[in-house]
Design a protein around this motif. Structure first.
Motif, mmCIF file in Angstrom:
data_model
loop_
_atom_site.group_PDB
_atom_site.id
_atom_site.type_symbol
_atom_site.label_atom_id
_atom_site.label_comp_id
_atom_site.label_asym_id
_atom_site.label_seq_id
_atom_site.Cartn_x
_atom_site.Cartn_y
_atom_site.Cartn_z
ATOM 1 N N HIS A 85 -2.276 2.989 -0.494
ATOM 2 C CA HIS A 85 -2.558 3.509 0.846
ATOM 3 C C HIS A 85 -3.349 2.448 1.605
ATOM 4 O O HIS A 85 -4.248 1.819 1.042
ATOM 5 N N SER A 88 1.147 5.242 -3.853
ATOM 6 C CA SER A 88 2.473 5.675 -4.270
ATOM 7 C C SER A 88 3.069 4.594 -5.159
ATOM 8 O O SER A 88 2.874 3.395 -4.902
ATOM 9 N N ARG A 126 -5.731 6.719 -2.870
ATOM 10 C CA ARG A 126 -4.338 7.150 -2.762
ATOM 11 C C ARG A 126 -3.377 5.978 -2.970
ATOM 12 O O ARG A 126 -3.634 4.858 -2.540
ATOM 13 N N THR A 167 -3.994 10.856 -5.684
ATOM 14 C CA THR A 167 -4.967 11.024 -4.600
ATOM 15 C C THR A 167 -6.394 10.886 -5.123
ATOM 16 O O THR A 167 -7.344 11.135 -4.400
ATOM 17 N N SER A 225 9.904 9.911 5.014
ATOM 18 C CA SER A 225 8.980 11.034 4.932
ATOM 19 C C SER A 225 7.939 10.859 6.026
ATOM 20 O O SER A 225 7.412 9.754 6.222
ATOM 21 N N ASP A 226 7.639 11.938 6.742
ATOM 22 C CA ASP A 226 6.617 11.884 7.793
ATOM 23 C C ASP A 226 5.332 12.587 7.375
ATOM 24 O O ASP A 226 4.420 12.748 8.188
ATOM 25 N N ASP A 227 5.304 13.000 6.113
ATOM 26 C CA ASP A 227 4.118 13.725 5.641
ATOM 27 C C ASP A 227 3.604 13.138 4.326
ATOM 28 O O ASP A 227 3.201 13.851 3.416
ATOM 29 N N GLY A 228 3.662 11.831 4.233
ATOM 30 C CA GLY A 228 3.070 11.160 3.082
ATOM 31 C C GLY A 228 3.851 11.272 1.798
ATOM 32 O O GLY A 228 3.334 10.972 0.731
ATOM 33 N N PRO A 241 0.188 5.620 8.016
ATOM 34 C CA PRO A 241 0.221 5.758 6.550
ATOM 35 C C PRO A 241 0.944 7.007 6.057
ATOM 36 O O PRO A 241 1.348 7.045 4.898
ATOM 37 N N GLU A 242 1.105 8.014 6.905
ATOM 38 C CA GLU A 242 1.784 9.225 6.448
ATOM 39 C C GLU A 242 3.301 9.088 6.458
ATOM 40 O O GLU A 242 4.010 9.962 5.985
ATOM 41 N N ARG A 243 3.794 8.010 7.031
ATOM 42 C CA ARG A 243 5.244 7.834 7.062
ATOM 43 C C ARG A 243 5.656 6.821 5.991
ATOM 44 O O ARG A 243 5.114 5.724 5.910
ATOM 45 N N GLN A 293 2.648 9.880 -7.044
ATOM 46 C CA GLN A 293 1.505 9.585 -6.180
ATOM 47 C C GLN A 293 0.208 10.047 -6.831
ATOM 48 O O GLN A 293 0.185 11.019 -7.590
#
Lengths: 363, 94
Positions: free
Chosen positions: A159, A167, A165, A179, A232-235, A218-220, A177
């Protein structure tokens, strides 16, 4: 005037290209690590001097990770090696597929992805790596499969701002992933198809070929899958196809422009069963709207029929204001664009099979 | 007991340039014990002969006289004082 360095890892050694900020003319030096497959390279520009990395595999003498602080004139590794499973781990290092310096907020941290599927973390600038045990001990590991290239973690995507975070992606196994800084890992593959399995929507087991993301959003995330191109638009919680408009949804690399979070590059191949460029043309495809529409980039790329694929790490960008894009092919050619892909020049031809390219602007 | 290990050119940089390294082994020496002893002075060489778990790499051949140790007792092959092991890469690859 700034300098640009381009690392070209091939099936039989490493070449280093250097150019000025114009990036139209390149001087190539090489090979280093002759007869080694250089499957991973890296450029760490966070320190006072840039540090280069090369992850090589000798068919005879095994894998090793080297680093250089003089732009590749000399290479070092600790005598005991940079990376390796501890005795009794019931596994041995087969290949290092990825060397990824962490973001600026984690000085000295460098990650590596390897075969068998494992994640490694260095806190001394990439000299020595330690196994991230929570992922290695994941209960899913016994069910992770092997792609044609082997069972490996080939994408490590920290991240950009949250050091807890990250991936990773593996073939086969899909996206995982953390967190909590690597202490626990969960699969994140909802929406990515696995047509080669009885259940095409499994929790894990997808054959993700590459992940990409942009620090400003970062969420995309973007993913090139074994058939399927996704966003993905939500991480990473949900993935949706962005393959419409591409000539094929098969391919290996996916890369995001360094300054335009909606600009993304892929290199389509006909299909799993026919791994050659679509229309037998060496064409990078670019989207400037996060995958809604796509265009073929042709200016300066060869017009002659081409049957050489581009592997998952053989497409990259540099960080220049006017971004550079680089692509290396399995027939030993490397092309560079100094204008985000609008036009291309040939950097190299007749090299061995290109496995990976990485570029950075220095100074 | 003392056993010699003769190296191909490509491996000599990992032994300070030496063509032959001499290894002292306590007790009953075997090929595996010789490799383990290499760890002390030449860890970079040892890593290229065996993997992380100590197994001989697939394309590394170790000869005792004219015999490939794989045809003997592999890493458990017993050695005698003064023996010489010859390391040769297999003829493989494209």
């Amino acid at each position: 005037m700034s300098e640009t360095v381009l690392l070209i890892g091939t099936k039989k050694g490493l070449w280093i290209g250097r150019s000025d900020s114009e990036r139209r003319e390149w001087r190539l030096n090489g090979p280093s690590f002759e007869m080694q497959g250089v499957y991973s390279v890296g450029i760490d520009t966070r320190g006072e001097r840039p540090r280069l990395f090369a992850g090589g595999t000798s068919e005879h003498w095994g894998p090793a990770v080297f680093h250089s602080d003089d732009l590749g004139q000399t290479w070092d590794e600790p005598p005991e090696g940079s990376i390796g499973f501890p005795a009794g781990a019931d596994a041995s290092m087969e290949r290092v597929w990825q060397i990824q310096p962490a973001p600026e907020n984690q000085p000295g941290v460098v990650y590596a992805g390897a075969q068998p599927s494992s994640l490694w973390k260095s806190t001394d600038g990439g000299v020595r790596f330690e196994l991230v045990s929570a992922l290695w001990d994941h209960p899913h590991r016994k069910d992770w499969g092997a792609g044609f290239g082997g069972q490996a973690i080939h994408t490590v995507l920290p991240h950009p701002t949250d050091s807890q975070r990250m991936s990773v992606a593996m073939s086969t196994g899909g996206v995982y992933q953390t967190t909590d800084g690597g202490d626990s890992w969960k699969p994140a593959n909802h929406g990515i198809k696995a047509y080669f399995m009885p259940d095409p929507d499994p929790e894990f087991g997808q054959c993700v070929h590459k992940l990409a993301g942009h620090p400003a959003v970062p969420e995309r995330l973007f993913a090139q899958n074994h058939h399927g191109v996704y966003r993905s638009d939500d991480g990473g919680a949900i993935w949706k196809s962005i393959a419409d408009g591409l000539p094929s949804d098969f391919g290996f690399p996916i890369v995001v422009h360094p300054h335009e979070p909606e600009t993304v590059y892929v290199f389509p191949l006909v299909a799993d069963g026919n791994r050659i460029p679509t229309d037998a043309k060496c064409r990078v495809y670019r989207s400037r709207d996060a995958g809604s529409t796509w265009e073929a980039l042709t200016n300066g790329l060869p017009e002659v029929p081409s049957y050489a694929p581009v592997l998952r790490d053989a497409l990259c960008v540099d960080q220049a204001d006017q971004a550079g894009v680089y692509v290396g092919t399995r027939d030993g050619c490397v092309y560079a664009s100094a204008d985000g892909g609008d036009s291309w020049v040939e950097v190299a031809r007749h090299l061995p099979d290109v496995l990976t390219v990485r570029a950075a602007v220095l100074g | 007991m003392s056993v010699a290990v003769k190296l191909p050119t490509v491996l000599r940089p990992f032994a300070g340039g030496a063509e032959r390294v001499q290894v002292e082994v306590a007790g009953e020496p075997t090929v595996g014990k010789v490799f383990a002893a290499l760890e002390v002075e030449h860890p970079a060489l040892r890593r290229r002969l065996t993997d992380d778990q100590g197994a001989l790499r697939r394309h590394v051949n170790v000869f005792l006289g004219n015999d490939n140790v794989r045809d003997l007792n592999a890493l458990d092959t017993p050695l005698s004082d003064g023996d010489e092991l010859l390391i040769l890469p297999s003829v493989a690859g494209g």
